[in-house]
Every structure is written in structure tokens, then in C-alpha cells.
Design a protein around this motif. Structure first.
Motif, mmCIF file in Angstrom:
data_model
loop_
_atom_site.group_PDB
_atom_site.id
_atom_site.type_symbol
_atom_site.label_atom_id
_atom_site.label_comp_id
_atom_site.label_asym_id
_atom_site.label_seq_id
_atom_site.Cartn_x
_atom_site.Cartn_y
_atom_site.Cartn_z
ATOM 1 N N PHE A 25 71.305 -5.289 6.208
ATOM 2 C CA PHE A 25 70.424 -5.696 5.113
ATOM 3 C C PHE A 25 71.203 -6.083 3.863
ATOM 4 N N ASP A 26 72.232 -5.338 3.527
ATOM 5 C CA ASP A 26 72.996 -5.633 2.314
ATOM 6 C C ASP A 26 73.585 -7.043 2.332
ATOM 7 N N ASP A 29 70.626 -9.388 1.826
ATOM 8 C CA ASP A 29 70.059 -9.228 0.487
ATOM 9 C C ASP A 29 70.896 -9.946 -0.571
ATOM 10 N N THR A 33 66.078 -14.127 -0.802
ATOM 11 C CA THR A 33 64.957 -13.556 -1.552
ATOM 12 C C THR A 33 63.723 -13.725 -0.682
ATOM 13 N N TYR A 46 59.976 -8.868 4.359
ATOM 14 C CA TYR A 46 61.259 -8.783 3.659
ATOM 15 C C TYR A 46 61.122 -7.990 2.358
ATOM 16 N N ARG A 47 60.025 -8.186 1.635
ATOM 17 C CA ARG A 47 59.787 -7.378 0.417
ATOM 18 C C ARG A 47 59.727 -5.892 0.758
ATOM 19 N N MET A 50 63.124 -4.643 1.309
ATOM 20 C CA MET A 50 63.821 -4.481 0.041
ATOM 21 C C MET A 50 63.440 -3.165 -0.620
ATOM 22 N N SER A 51 62.155 -2.833 -0.596
ATOM 23 C CA SER A 51 61.734 -1.595 -1.256
ATOM 24 C C SER A 51 62.187 -0.366 -0.483
#
Length: 53
Positions: A25-26, A29, A33, A46-47, A50-51
Motif C-alpha cells: 500500500f505504501d 499511496d 489518489t 481505495y479511500r 487509506m483510512s
């Protein structure tokens, strides 16, 4: 007229690779976006990633 280019199979591939190996993920990321995804469901997934990260 501006055309949008998208590849739903590629979007699925990115999301599934994160699911199977969350350490990736990093890397994603750093360059992606949620708005980079065409499908709104993929944006929401994806949001959520991110959370959770």
C-alpha cells in the motif's frame, strides 16, 4: 474533446494486490489518489484502504 483513458482490469489488479499484500500500500499511496480510479466503487475501496492504513 478530451477523452478519458481507464482500464478497469488494471484498477482491480491494483486493489487486489493491496488486499493480498498490504505492505504494498505504501508504494501505491505514494503515487495514487482515489480520484485516479475511474470506477466510483474503486475510489471508495481505495479511500477505505487509506483510512485503514
Amino acid at each position: 474533446m478530451e477523452e478519458s483513458l481507464y482500464n478497469l482490469a488494471f484498477e482491480r489488479s491494483v486493489l487486489s494486490s493491496i488486499i493480498f499484500d498490504p505492505a504494498q500500500f505504501d508504494e501505491f499511496d505514494a503515487v495514487l489518489t482515489p480520484e485516479d480510479f475511474y470506477l466510483s466503487a474503486h475510489q471508495e475501496i481505495y479511500r477505505s484502504m487509506m483510512s485503514l492504513a
